[in-house]
Motif scaffolding. Structure first.
Motif, PDB file in Angstrom:
ATOM      1  N   PHE A  40       0.813  -1.211   0.000  1.00 46.56           N
ATOM      2  CA  PHE A  40       0.000   0.000   0.000  1.00 46.56           C
ATOM      3  C   PHE A  40       0.853   1.272   0.000  1.00 46.56           C
ATOM      4  N   GLU A  41       1.972   1.253   0.701  1.00 46.12           N
ATOM      5  CA  GLU A  41       2.822   2.438   0.719  1.00 46.12           C
ATOM      6  C   GLU A  41       3.371   2.743  -0.668  1.00 46.12           C
ATOM      7  N   PHE A  43       1.807   1.881  -3.431  1.00 48.21           N
ATOM      8  CA  PHE A  43       0.630   2.351  -4.168  1.00 48.21           C
ATOM      9  C   PHE A  43       0.390   3.842  -3.960  1.00 48.21           C
ATOM     10  N   LYS A  44       0.579   4.304  -2.729  1.00 48.56           N
ATOM     11  CA  LYS A  44       0.350   5.719  -2.450  1.00 48.56           C
ATOM     12  C   LYS A  44       1.330   6.614  -3.201  1.00 48.56           C
ATOM     13  N   ARG A  45       2.519   6.070  -3.505  1.00 44.74           N
ATOM     14  CA  ARG A  45       3.527   6.867  -4.218  1.00 44.74           C
ATOM     15  C   ARG A  45       3.352   6.827  -5.727  1.00 44.74           C
ATOM     16  N   GLY A  47       0.705   4.745  -7.489  1.00 46.01           N
ATOM     17  CA  GLY A  47      -0.583   4.316  -8.020  1.00 46.01           C
ATOM     18  C   GLY A  47      -0.679   2.845  -8.364  1.00 46.01           C
ATOM     19  N   THR A  71      -4.168  -5.093   3.190  1.00 48.18           N
ATOM     20  CA  THR A  71      -4.988  -4.604   2.088  1.00 48.18           C
ATOM     21  C   THR A  71      -6.128  -3.774   2.664  1.00 48.18           C
ATOM     22  N   VAL A  75     -10.374   1.700  -0.903  1.00 50.41           N
ATOM     23  CA  VAL A  75      -9.396   2.591  -1.520  1.00 50.41           C
ATOM     24  C   VAL A  75      -9.527   2.438  -3.026  1.00 50.41           C
ATOM     25  N   TYR A  78      -7.119   0.369  -5.682  1.00 49.18           N
ATOM     26  CA  TYR A  78      -6.097  -0.458  -5.048  1.00 49.18           C
ATOM     27  C   TYR A  78      -6.480  -1.929  -5.109  1.00 49.18           C
TER      28      TYR A  78
END
Length: 346
Positions: A40-41, A43-45, A47, A71, A75, A78
């Motif tokens: 997830f980290e 993904f935040k950077r 996508g 997960t 979101v 995601y």
């Protein structure tokens, strides 16, 4: 030298993967580990739960050792990292081994890994949501062949779990499984998912190689962990034609992350499965783990007071605890065995 990608993840993932690597390094120096980020980290950077460049590099590896990732719900866009890796690397066969380490028994589950309800994202409307359950001819054939070949290796039979009395996809899947099994001379025993769950609770050890579709396999294997004593000791392998990924089936357990009490056995046994996949011999790790569970202090999820590090050290100690030939080191199939038990040579 074998090249293994490592994705530790978050929560307890880094803790248990570090334990698994320590155990692997105690029995062989034929593996080099390469760490990658994912989850997830990431993904935040960017996508995506993993970068395209990292995926490209991972495809060149011989295997993957995976920890656990969280997960989050709700979101947009995601998708979990492990589901992403299964799809991107076409890891279509999920083998989960639920062991009773104290008594030498195990439940063997083969789960189709890329289709079913997990094949694609659903869609939502203001008054309904729709998920798609997909079973293809290619997908059914290759998972059936994987399970049947495993049953032949183990001199066993298949228990095919389905809901063919209701679901069209399962009727389609069933015909393919029965056809291939008959051609290969492997016995198939059928079970409807509802009643099979009761059988699994009451009599878990007499089902040969259990074969089922994706979501059923997910639920069956989680339920089966009651017979292992803890979900924390259950390993798994995700196999494709080009590469395989190995992971404990427990989640990221953020409530105990950083406390030093996560059970490392699931990750350690996943690494043992990885050794077997690479053509090395994971048997020594399995045997050492069985001995430790019988006599050693366990983590709190198994009723003990041990830390993650203590269990890891205990298993490594068991690997070197016997020296029947009074020599320091023996190599078998590129695995370094120090002080191994005589039973491994029988």
């Amino acid at each position: 030298m074998y090249r293994v990608a490592v994705i530790k993840g978050d929560g307890i993932g880094p803790e248990v993967v570090d334990s698994a690597i320590r155990v692997v390094n105690s029995v062989t120096d034929r593996i080099r580990f390469y760490e990658f980020e994912g989850g997830f980290e990431v993904f935040k950077r960017i996508g995506s739960p993993i970068s395209e460049d990292d995926l490209k590099e991972i495809r060149k590896m011989d295997a993957i050792l995976f920890g656990a990732t969280t997960t989050p719900f709700n979101v947009p866009g995601y998708r979990s990292l492990i589901v992403t890796l299964r799809k991107e690397l076409d890891l279509y066969a999920n083998l989960r081994i639920i062991p009773d380490l104290s008594n030498g028994k195990e439940i063997v589950i083969v789960r189709e890994n890329t289709e079913g309800l997990y094949a694609r994202d659903g869609i939502g409307f203001s008054d309904r949501a729709i998920d798609f359950r997909i079973i293809t001819l290619e997908g059914a054939r290759r998972i059936a062949k994987f399970a049947i070949n495993l049953a032949k290796e183990r001199n066993s039979f298949i228990t095919f779990v389905h809901k063919a009395n209701v679901l069209k996809g399962d009727r389609f899947f069933r015909e393919i499984v029965l056809e291939i099994a008959e051609r290969e001379g492997v016995e198939v025993r059928e079970a409807i998912i509802d009643s099979f769950m009761i059988k699994l609770v009451k009599n878990p050890w007499d089902h040969g190689v259990i074969l089922t579709e994706n979501m059923f396999g997910d639920i069956i294997s989680d339920l089966a962990t009651i017979h292992a004593g803890s979900i924390g000791i259950v390993p798994s392998g995700n196999y494709g034609d080009e590469i395989a990924l190995f992971e404990p089936i427990h989640g990221s357990a953020p409530d105990i992350a950083g406390k030093g009490i996560a059970n490392p056995i699931g990750a350690i046994l996943s690494a043992a499965m990885m050794l077997d996949y690479l053509g090395l011999n994971g048997k020594v790790v399995w045997e050492a783990t069985r001995r430790y569970v019988r006599y050693g202090n366990l983590t709190p999820d198994m009723g003990g007071t041990a830390t993650t590090s203590e269990v890891t050290k205990g298993i490594i100690s068991e690997i070197y605890s016997f020296d029947p030939f009074d020599i320091d080191e023996i190599w078998v199939e590129e695995i370094r065995l120090g002080r191994i038990p005589l039973t491994l040579w029988r």
